[in-house]
Design an enzyme around this catalytic site. Structure first.
Site, PDB file in Angstrom:
ATOM      1  N   HIS A  25       0.681  -1.431   0.034  1.00 23.94           N
ATOM      2  CA  HIS A  25       0.021   0.026   0.025  1.00 23.94           C
ATOM      3  C   HIS A  25       0.930   1.261   0.054  1.00 23.94           C
ATOM      4  CE1 HIS A  25      -3.701   2.283   1.971  1.00 23.94           C
ATOM      5  NE2 HIS A  25      -3.325   2.900   0.999  1.00 23.94           N
ATOM      6  N   HIS A  27       1.139   4.863  -2.422  1.00 24.56           N
ATOM      7  CA  HIS A  27       0.718   5.505  -3.619  1.00 24.56           C
ATOM      8  C   HIS A  27       2.139   6.213  -4.117  1.00 24.56           C
ATOM      9  CE1 HIS A  27      -3.814   5.235  -2.463  1.00 24.56           C
ATOM     10  NE2 HIS A  27      -3.043   5.012  -1.379  1.00 24.56           N
ATOM     11  N   HIS A 205      -9.587   0.857  -1.182  1.00 24.16           N
ATOM     12  CA  HIS A 205      -9.616   1.345  -0.128  1.00 24.16           C
ATOM     13  C   HIS A 205     -11.021   1.088   0.379  1.00 24.16           C
ATOM     14  CE1 HIS A 205      -5.909   2.961  -1.305  1.00 24.16           C
ATOM     15  NE2 HIS A 205      -5.357   3.867  -0.613  1.00 24.16           N
ATOM     16  N   GLU A 208     -11.173   3.333   5.711  1.00 20.72           N
ATOM     17  CA  GLU A 208     -10.185   4.107   6.360  1.00 20.72           C
ATOM     18  C   GLU A 208     -10.990   5.417   7.095  1.00 20.72           C
ATOM     19  OE1 GLU A 208      -8.217   6.526   3.249  1.00 20.72           O
ATOM     20  OE2 GLU A 208      -6.750   7.173   4.582  1.00 20.72           O
ATOM     21  N   ASP A 286       1.496   4.137   2.792  1.00 24.59           N
ATOM     22  CA  ASP A 286       0.603   4.920   1.992  1.00 24.59           C
ATOM     23  C   ASP A 286       1.359   5.981   1.180  1.00 24.59           C
ATOM     24  OD1 ASP A 286      -1.968   5.218   1.563  1.00 24.59           O
ATOM     25  OD2 ASP A 286      -2.575   6.213   3.265  1.00 24.59           O
ATOM     26  N   ASP A 287       1.628   7.129   2.150  1.00 21.49           N
ATOM     27  CA  ASP A 287       2.161   8.343   1.158  1.00 21.49           C
ATOM     28  C   ASP A 287       3.224   8.768   1.803  1.00 21.49           C
ATOM     29  OD1 ASP A 287      -0.019   8.667  -0.785  1.00 21.49           O
ATOM     30  OD2 ASP A 287      -1.059   8.340   1.039  1.00 21.49           O
TER      31      ASP A 287
HETATM   32  N1  HPA Z   1      -6.711   7.258   1.077  1.00 21.26           N
HETATM   33  C1  HPA Z   1      -7.441   7.583   0.122  1.00 21.26           C
HETATM   34  N2  HPA Z   1      -6.825   7.878  -1.342  1.00 21.26           N
HETATM   35  C2  HPA Z   1      -5.395   8.155  -1.171  1.00 21.26           C
HETATM   36  C3  HPA Z   1      -4.797   7.858  -0.004  1.00 21.26           C
HETATM   37  C4  HPA Z   1      -5.384   7.271   1.175  1.00 21.26           C
HETATM   38  O1  HPA Z   1      -4.749   7.045   2.243  1.00 21.26           O
HETATM   39  N3  HPA Z   1      -3.495   8.071  -0.335  1.00 21.26           N
HETATM   40  C5  HPA Z   1      -3.584   8.617  -1.498  1.00 21.26           C
HETATM   41  N4  HPA Z   1      -4.671   8.523  -2.260  1.00 21.26           N
HETATM   42 ZN    ZN Z   2      -4.217   4.683   0.550  1.00 19.09          ZN
END
Ligand code: HPA
Ligand code: ZN
Length: 350
Positions: A25, A27, A205, A208, A286-287
């Site tokens: 996971h 991006h 996703h 969250e 994630d990011d």
């Molecule tokens: N959630 C949804 N979209 C996203 C995320 C996330 O954590 N990171 C980058 N796009």
């Molecule tokens: Zn994500």
């Protein structure tokens, strides 16, 4: 099942860093560090609405998912040419290899780029070439998962799929990301059904910020193989049972959850609860350029904050290989390397 050797609390952080793992996971646009954003802006003759790297970084104070997405899409606007996508992915893969990531499945958001006039092949060819070179140069295995933006229409997702079809061999699956609340998985039922017919792997996703109902529909309507995040599942006992029974992996992102105020304190994170309920949770970044840490930082911080053990560490790394879309032969090799890392830790090799 491998018997976990005794490992002291002091040795746990170095074990977490040294153990082989997969990242499922990430991006790739979220790995774009402020320094690279500025370098690409300069290379492409673009002016950013921030005076400096530090000014941009100081804007990274998020209150929820949407407050992050607004700045994340703005950062991605410096990506124009194939070499830009290559440089971004190559930088991430070098960083991941240093964290002992053996395999990764990179999410990318083509609509963020095609909406600005960048061709689909520019995006995919740049990312794919970086994956290819990283395998040769670093020994890391990397594949691509195309994500549909859920705040856009299903029609736009279909157009995106159509544009990607000539490059079908360069992607292993599709996912669903962006603003979750108000955009339930079932909005994309038909396009996911089509992707399934095409033999693509499916993830989404869900849970969250969104409710357990979104996880149910990702499973039952979209028929996904993994859930990205999924931490809201704890509010639904029947769902927890379903996820455990079907070994549906959750790609959990602790620092992301903290920075987006899903769990304001990392100490309150439910990763241990998910694992102890028998769910196939994994740890991911994630990011990482936006949330303050790559995968090893996610491991060490969530373990320190919540008191997880070496047994949890083994389970998380094992789950990451098992839940990947790699072949069985690769999985067995990686799982063997994981056992060796635990044995070497006991022998005080690191
Ligand atoms: N959630 C949804 N979209 C996203 C995320 C996330 O954590 N990171 C980058 N796009
Ligand atoms: Zn994500």
């Amino acid at each position: 099942m491998f018997k976990i050797p005794p490992i002291s609390a002091e040795r746990l952080p170095s074990l977490l860093r040294a153990m082989p793992k997969a990242e499922l996971h990430i991006h790739i646009e979220g790995s774009l560090e402020p320094e690279l954003i500025f370098a690409l802006a300069q290379r492409n003759g673009l002016t950013l609405p921030y005076a400096s790297v530090d000014a941009l970084r100081s804007a990274y104070a998020f209150t929820n998912l949407q407050s992050f997405l607004d700045i994340y899409y703005a950062g991605a606007s410096v990506l124009l040419h194939e070499q830009d996508f290559y440089d971004m992915a190559r930088a991430y893969l070098g960083r991941a290899a240093r964290d002992n990531v053996l395999h990764t499945e990179l999410f990318f958001d083509p609509q963020t780029h095609t909406a600005r006039g960048v061709a689909m092949e520019t995006v995919i060819n740049g990312l794919h070439r970086a994956c290819h070179d990283a395998r040769a140069e670093l020994g890391i295995s990397a594949t691509l998962i195309l994500c549909f933006l859920r705040h856009l229409s299903e029609e736009s997702a279909f157009e995106t799929l159509e544009q990607a079809m000539p490059l079908r061999d360069k992607i292993v699956g599709v996912g669903l990301d962006s603003s979750e609340l108000g955009h339930p998985p079932e909005k994309f039922a038909r396009v996911f059904a089509r992707c399934r017919e095409l033999g693509l792997h499916l993830v989404a996703h869900a849970g969250e910020e969104g409710p357990p109902a979104y996880i149910w529909s990702a499973l039952d309507v979209l028929k996904v193989e993994r859930i990205d995040h999924g931490v809201q599942a704890v509010h639904d006992a029947a769902l927890m049972q379903r996820l455990a029974q079907d070994r549906i992996a959750l790609t959990v992102c602790p620092l992301s959850n903290q920075k987006l105020c899903v769990f304001p304190n990392l100490a309150d994170h439910n990763l241990g609860k998910l694992l102890d309920a028998g769910l196939a949770a994994t740890v991911n970044s994630d990011d990482p350029a936006y949330f303050g840490g790559y995968i090893n930082e996610n491991f060490t911080q969530v373990f320190a904050a919540t008191g997880l053990t070496a047994k949890h560490a083994y389970q998380l790394a094992f789950n990451s290989f098992e839940a990947s879309f790699a072949g069985n032969a690769d999985k067995r090799v990686w799982e063997h390397k994981l056992k060796e890392a635990f044995e070497r830790c006991v022998e005080h090799d690191y």
